[in-house]
Design a protein around this motif. Sequence first.
Motif, PDB file in Angstrom:
ATOM      1  N   PHE A  24       0.833  -1.067   0.005  1.00 57.57           N
ATOM      2  CA  PHE A  24       0.091  -0.027   0.041  1.00 57.57           C
ATOM      3  C   PHE A  24       0.667   1.187   0.166  1.00 57.57           C
ATOM      4  CE2 PHE A  24      -2.911  -3.288   1.539  1.00 57.57           C
ATOM      5  CZ  PHE A  24      -4.022  -3.106   1.104  1.00 57.57           C
ATOM      6  N   PHE A  25       0.774   1.872  -1.247  1.00 61.20           N
ATOM      7  CA  PHE A  25       1.874   3.486  -1.182  1.00 61.20           C
ATOM      8  C   PHE A  25       1.058   4.252  -0.468  1.00 61.20           C
ATOM      9  CE2 PHE A  25       3.869   0.655  -4.067  1.00 61.20           C
ATOM     10  CZ  PHE A  25       4.981   1.296  -4.844  1.00 61.20           C
ATOM     11  N   GLN A  26       1.892   5.248   0.095  1.00 61.08           N
ATOM     12  CA  GLN A  26       1.440   6.216   0.743  1.00 61.08           C
ATOM     13  C   GLN A  26       1.080   7.579  -0.206  1.00 61.08           C
ATOM     14  OE1 GLN A  26       0.645   6.494   4.249  1.00 61.08           O
ATOM     15  NE2 GLN A  26      -0.194   8.656   3.894  1.00 61.08           N
ATOM     16  N   THR A  73      -0.419  -0.935  -4.664  1.00 59.67           N
ATOM     17  CA  THR A  73      -1.987  -0.341  -4.257  1.00 59.67           C
ATOM     18  C   THR A  73      -1.708   0.845  -3.541  1.00 59.67           C
ATOM     19  OG1 THR A  73      -4.428  -0.725  -3.885  1.00 59.67           O
ATOM     20  CG2 THR A  73      -2.649  -1.920  -2.378  1.00 59.67           C
ATOM     21  N   GLY A  74      -2.842   1.435  -3.065  1.00 58.47           N
ATOM     22  CA  GLY A  74      -2.524   2.563  -2.198  1.00 58.47           C
ATOM     23  C   GLY A  74      -3.889   2.972  -1.361  1.00 58.47           C
ATOM     24  N   LEU A 100      -0.662  -3.647 -10.957  1.00 62.43           N
ATOM     25  CA  LEU A 100      -0.622  -2.348 -10.527  1.00 62.43           C
ATOM     26  C   LEU A 100      -2.173  -1.893 -10.376  1.00 62.43           C
ATOM     27  CD1 LEU A 100       0.147   0.768 -10.046  1.00 62.43           C
ATOM     28  CD2 LEU A 100       0.266   1.070 -12.607  1.00 62.43           C
ATOM     29  N   ASP A 101      -2.604  -1.656  -9.285  1.00 59.72           N
ATOM     30  CA  ASP A 101      -4.000  -1.092  -8.703  1.00 59.72           C
ATOM     31  C   ASP A 101      -3.899   0.434  -8.748  1.00 59.72           C
ATOM     32  OD1 ASP A 101      -6.503  -0.903  -7.976  1.00 59.72           O
ATOM     33  OD2 ASP A 101      -6.191  -1.779  -5.790  1.00 59.72           O
ATOM     34  N   THR A 102      -4.798   1.020  -9.479  1.00 64.67           N
ATOM     35  CA  THR A 102      -4.369   2.356  -9.935  1.00 64.67           C
ATOM     36  C   THR A 102      -5.790   2.978 -10.420  1.00 64.67           C
ATOM     37  OG1 THR A 102      -3.428   4.080 -11.060  1.00 64.67           O
ATOM     38  CG2 THR A 102      -3.595   2.126 -12.105  1.00 64.67           C
ATOM     39  N   SER A 103      -5.882   4.250 -10.379  1.00 63.58           N
ATOM     40  CA  SER A 103      -7.018   5.291 -10.934  1.00 63.58           C
ATOM     41  C   SER A 103      -6.409   5.511 -12.273  1.00 63.58           C
ATOM     42  CB  SER A 103      -7.485   6.058  -9.983  1.00 63.58           C
ATOM     43  OG  SER A 103      -6.332   7.154 -10.027  1.00 63.58           O
ATOM     44  N   GLY A 104      -5.262   5.568 -12.506  1.00 66.80           N
ATOM     45  CA  GLY A 104      -4.591   6.144 -13.664  1.00 66.80           C
ATOM     46  C   GLY A 104      -4.754   7.694 -13.611  1.00 66.80           C
TER      47      GLY A 104
END
Length: 256
Positions: A24-26, A73-74, A100-104
């Motif tokens: 989980f990225f900050q 993710t984050g 990669l779990d992202t909103s882009g």
Amino acid sequence: MAGHVHSIESFGTVDGPGVRLVVFFQGCPLRCLYCHNPDTWHFGGGTEMTAGEIIALYEKNRPFYKNGGITATGGEPLGQMEFLTELFEAASMRGIHTCLDTSGITFSAENASLLRQFDRLTAATSLVMLDIKHIDPDAHLQLTGKPLKPVLDFARYLDGRGVPMWIRHVIVPGITYDQGQLFRLGQFIGSLRHVKALDVLPYHDMGRAKYDRLGLDYRLKDTKPLGREEAIAAKRQILSGIQAVRSSRPQPPSAI
């Protein structure tokens, strides 16, 4: 280099295929009304870790990650692009599946320098789980505080690069639970050729306690969690939009 990590889940099973090390990225530029991780919003906090330290955690339990890998993710991992790229390249070199779990949301097709960074990142990315928050530009802005265009541009970019995608969409009563918008979302997804799965996620308020602890106002306090039947109906409506587009042209078999 070191990145800012909020937390790590050693044996995740819902953030990509198989059993995974979930990082989980900050930091996140979005302020989604239904966000259940408001403690990941601010950049610069968390624990500093290097890519090597994260890879070492994976290698320590590698026998348990059969058919799995590492998921970023984050928060929003793209907010730490250089660190994310270093991590995924290190993992890819070791034959580790990267997700990669992202909103882009940080993507820009007009920025040549940034585009080169995305080219490097996606070369080491096995799968992208792309969270499309809303298909209507105005509603997306109200829901997240950010424009929709970078998200859709990123989806088209990934499709052009042949990067496998899972599309994620949260169904929120009164916000995204709209038949017309769901059909439009399906039409957009149907225009992409490398979407491998569709995750329709029912809204829940389990993160509300975090807002109380952080002294933040939870703006969906009067919104009830979505029921199972409504979630099933929403997914059917998205699939109908996909089918409407794909039935008009030949398509390879889809896993959706």
